[in-house]
Design an enzyme around this catalytic site. Structure first.
Site, PDB file in Angstrom:
ATOM      1  CB  ALA A  62      86.603  43.063 -23.557  1.00  0.00           C
ATOM      2  CB  ILE A  65      88.136  34.452 -17.833  1.00  0.00           C
ATOM      3  CG1 ILE A  65      89.024  33.239 -18.126  1.00  0.00           C
ATOM      4  CG2 ILE A  65      87.462  34.286 -16.476  1.00  0.00           C
ATOM      5  CD1 ILE A  65      90.192  33.075 -17.161  1.00  0.00           C
ATOM      6  CB  VAL A 119      94.578  47.680 -16.261  1.00  0.00           C
ATOM      7  CG1 VAL A 119      95.975  47.114 -16.483  1.00  0.00           C
ATOM      8  CG2 VAL A 119      94.114  47.469 -14.830  1.00  0.00           C
ATOM      9  CB  SER A 165      98.719  31.954 -12.816  1.00  0.00           C
ATOM     10  OG  SER A 165      99.337  30.923 -13.534  1.00  0.00           O
ATOM     11  CE1 TYR A 218     100.494  35.510 -16.437  1.00  0.00           C
ATOM     12  CE2 TYR A 218     101.019  33.209 -15.998  1.00  0.00           C
ATOM     13  CZ  TYR A 218     100.088  34.229 -16.087  1.00  0.00           C
ATOM     14  OH  TYR A 218      98.767  33.973 -15.816  1.00  0.00           O
ATOM     15  CG  ASN A 235      97.080  24.882 -18.360  1.00  0.00           C
ATOM     16  OD1 ASN A 235      97.625  24.762 -17.258  1.00  0.00           O
ATOM     17  ND2 ASN A 235      97.761  25.092 -19.467  1.00  0.00           N
TER      18      ASN A 235
END
Length: 372
Positions: A9, A12, A58, A123, A183, A212
């Protein structure tokens, strides 16, 4: 194929969903509609009747088991994404990103399933600083900039061998990972979990390292991630646009439609199995340059100002070497930065004006001595 999109949702995820539906895929979405990301905590009306939605976290094992029933492929997008925020919400980021991914693979290891392919959204942050060229030592990978360096306004990394000036070059997938934030560490952990468990279970896995990502539909309300969103709100409000360091730090901005294309190529191409691929535009753009482009596109009155402030965990330069994904998956980015920014600005101006949360987020970092 029946596809499960975790975090489907989100920005991306919705763009991917629309594209896969046009291809005739059946889509199931698992999403908890995190309030930091979602102002409207529901799917768009035109998706409600076209996809199956499981509204759950999740990390919920029972929900994962339900979501995996009769699924052929998984696109794992669900994650917390704020680099600066991760530096003080360490356990939370580990829980949502690393542990939830471990649980996903644990379910697949211990229950019957029909999964043939997993695509992980990773990432570029896992590299830390990108690749650089030293006139003496060739390609080098400097470590994270220290608090002492940043405090002294020594913005640019130097050669780790001779201390000389180095120049940023495209970063390939073979670069040694050197996460500079919590992260980034959790994204790298996700990669290992997916790759190792997938290989042992006979599941085709593909890791995509996004640069990005930007475009219409991204959250305009999250003050911890998405500099284009953060900047656009301040421009529309006529507020100052503070640029960290000297403004010459650079990023690789890739349009969401190109990211969706890369995901689809990974899903549909067996040549992607076992592969790790950069997904970007392959071009660096300074933060000061992108800020000025946004001011122009949005008709802003206040130009960005360089502040010489800094955040621990930020990198100086990193942009993608696309050789691998071009060769193996025939990927080629289609949306130029100029075209993409114009489209993004047009969409932004059609949206309600969000509250600005940047000052509050920065004060939190300053209080924790993670920002100057």
């Amino acid at each position: 194929m029946n596809i499960l999109i975790t975090g489907g949702a989100g920005f991306i995820g919705q763009n991917l969903t629309y594209s896969l539906l046009k291809r005739g895929f059946k889509i199931r979405i698992l999403d908890n509609f995190s309030p930091q990301i979602h102002v409207i905590r529901d799917l768009p009306d035109d998706l409600v009747d076209q996809v199956e939605l499981i509204r759950a976290d999740v990390r919920d094992r029972a929900a994962l088991i339900q979501a995996l029933a009769d699924i052929d492929g998984i696109v794992h997008l669900a994650a917390e994404t704020g680099t600066a925020q991760s530096m003080y919400q360490i356990a939370h980021y580990n829980d949502v990103n690393s542990q939830a991914t471990a649980q996903l693979m644990d379910v697949l290891a211990n229950a019957p399933h029909s999964i043939k392919k997993i695509v992980l959204a990773s990432s570029r942050s896992i590299y830390g600083e990108g690749a650089y060229d030293c006139k003496v030592h060739g390609i080098v990978y400097p470590g994270a900039r220290s608090a002492v360096q940043l405090k002294s306004h020594q913005w640019d990394p130097v050669c780790p061998h001779c201390g000389d000036v180095i120049t940023a070059i495209p970063t390939p997938e073979v670069a040694r990972p050197s996460p500079a934030s919590i992260y980034a560490a959790t994204k790298y952990a996700q990669e290992d979990l997916i790759r190792i468990a997938g290989d042992s279970l006979g599941i085709g896995t593909t890791i995509l390292r996004f640069q990005n990502v930007y475009g219409a539909g991204q959250s305009l309300n999250n003050p911890y991630t998405g500099i284009l969103s953060i900047f656009s709100t301040r421009i529309r409000r006529g507020m100052s646009l503070p640029i960290f360091e000297d403004g010459q730090e650079s990023r690789d901005f890739v349009h969401v439609s190109d990211v969706v294309c890369a995901i689809e190529l990974a899903l549909l191409n067996d040549a992607a199995n076992g592969g790790t691929f950069n997904v970007g535009a392959g071009e660096p753009t300074s933060v000061l340059q992108i800020a000025n482009m946004l001011v122009d596109a949005l008709g802003g009155k206040v130009r960005p100002g360089v502040t010489a402030q800094y955040r621990l965990g930020d990198i100086r330069h990193c942009y993608a070497d696309l050789s691998e994904i071009r060769t193996k998956l025939k990927f080629e980015p289609q949306i130029s930065l100029i075209k993409g920014i114009e489209a993004f600005a047009s969409w932004v101006l059609s949206q309600p004006l969000p509250e600005d949360g940047l000052d509050k987020a920065n004060e939190e970092l300053k209080k924790r001595k993670m920002m100057s």
